[in-house]
Write a protein that holds these residues in place. Sequence first.
Motif, PDB file in Angstrom:
ATOM      1  N   VAL A 165     -43.430   0.843 -41.234  1.00 33.66           N
ATOM      2  CA  VAL A 165     -44.449   1.276 -42.182  1.00 33.66           C
ATOM      3  C   VAL A 165     -43.983   0.934 -43.603  1.00 33.66           C
ATOM      4  CG1 VAL A 165     -45.715   3.251 -43.108  1.00 33.66           C
ATOM      5  CG2 VAL A 165     -45.189   3.138 -40.666  1.00 33.66           C
ATOM      6  N   GLY A 309     -40.525  -1.387 -43.654  1.00 34.66           N
ATOM      7  CA  GLY A 309     -41.811  -2.067 -43.645  1.00 34.66           C
ATOM      8  C   GLY A 309     -41.875  -3.293 -44.526  1.00 34.66           C
ATOM      9  N   ASN A 312     -42.898  -6.645 -40.794  1.00 37.08           N
ATOM     10  CA  ASN A 312     -43.501  -5.980 -39.641  1.00 37.08           C
ATOM     11  C   ASN A 312     -43.040  -6.697 -38.379  1.00 37.08           C
ATOM     12  OD1 ASN A 312     -45.041  -4.641 -37.780  1.00 37.08           O
ATOM     13  ND2 ASN A 312     -47.025  -5.209 -38.652  1.00 37.08           N
ATOM     14  N   ARG A 320     -48.620  -0.161 -32.602  1.00 38.02           N
ATOM     15  CA  ARG A 320     -48.306   0.088 -34.010  1.00 38.02           C
ATOM     16  C   ARG A 320     -48.383  -1.178 -34.861  1.00 38.02           C
ATOM     17  NH1 ARG A 320     -48.780   3.898 -36.862  1.00 38.02           N
ATOM     18  NH2 ARG A 320     -46.829   3.735 -38.032  1.00 38.02           N
ATOM     19  N   CYS A 324     -49.289  -0.854 -38.943  1.00 34.48           N
ATOM     20  CA  CYS A 324     -48.281  -1.133 -39.969  1.00 34.48           C
ATOM     21  C   CYS A 324     -48.677  -2.277 -40.876  1.00 34.48           C
ATOM     22  CB  CYS A 324     -46.938  -1.443 -39.311  1.00 34.48           C
ATOM     23  SG  CYS A 324     -46.192  -0.013 -38.506  1.00 34.48           S
ATOM     24  N   ALA A 329     -48.359   3.409 -47.109  1.00 34.69           N
ATOM     25  CA  ALA A 329     -47.502   4.007 -46.089  1.00 34.69           C
ATOM     26  C   ALA A 329     -48.013   5.371 -45.656  1.00 34.69           C
ATOM     27  CB  ALA A 329     -46.079   4.130 -46.621  1.00 34.69           C
TER      28      ALA A 329
END
Length: 342
Positions: A165, A309, A312, A320, A324, A329
């Motif tokens: 994230v 993050g 990614n 996810r 992401c 965030a």
Amino acid sequence: MSDPPRFRSVLGQTGNKLGSKPPGMKLEKKKKKTNESKDEKTKKPDTPASPTTTLKQCSSILRRNSASMTASYSSDASSSCESLPLSVASSSSCKRPVRRSGSVSSASGTLRRKQVDEKEDKVAAGGGGAASNGDCFVDGRKRCAWITPKSDPSYVAFHDEEWGVPVQDDKKLFELLCLSGALSELSWTDILSRRQLLREVFMDFDPVTVSELNEKKVAAAAVSLLSEVKIRSILDNSRYVRKIIAEHGSFKKYMYNFVNNKPTLSQFRYGRQVPVKTSKAEFISKDLVRRGFRSVSPTVVYSFMQAAGLTNDHLIGCFRYQDCCCVDAETATTKAKKKNGE
């Protein structure tokens, strides 16, 4: 009376050097020649090698060449067996000296890679193979290959809610940098189990506050959590983060400048494609080391980039991956918590 006879000079091989010699000298020369002839007779002449000895030498040379060729063949066969998977290598004899061409070995490697990819696709699709043996999650979600139902719940929660994230807060960035630095000694599971205690010792990883802490007191409080080297690196790095904040305005701006203020989307399909470090991580590591940071190797920096993050690295089959991709965030984390609460 008549005059005595005169001896005429004899022309030798080297010219007219032989003068008149008495007869006695000729007898000595003959004796020497006879002695030399006796010595030559006593010496054994160098007889040429017989055909049998020549054949023996040739046969020994051929035997040595054949032995070396057999050894090379056997070594090639053993190396080819080692390159195969364990099941295939055990089923094959590996005793027969077989030479494999490069095209055949590359074709077999491509075939094995395709088989592994198909197996991972079946597991990701939820059918066959490992999925039928109970390796699927209760909630039915697809996760990254390194997250299994046997993984620690804190590790699974970290993957579902935080890992990958994009982080915008300086405290959180500094915390993830410190936790990533501890990966050289501990695993993510061990680090996450001690995370709350580390937050208490290092004042929620506020770089400004941590830079003012007493080193001896912190070392006494955190000696059971981290090594002295990691404790000192956290304290030293907090001072350099403080300088970066004064220079760039925030630690977040400094870090996101390396990725042009936009997280990198890797789009990996299989876990074996995820690298340990990249050229970008090496570049960031060099800049951090130049500023005085410690425990910031390229591997540590790339783990930090994955957790914070900046990149990614969720597999495209993971639920996810799309979440992401969000820049905010807090929105992505809230979305993940809502999904887990459903």
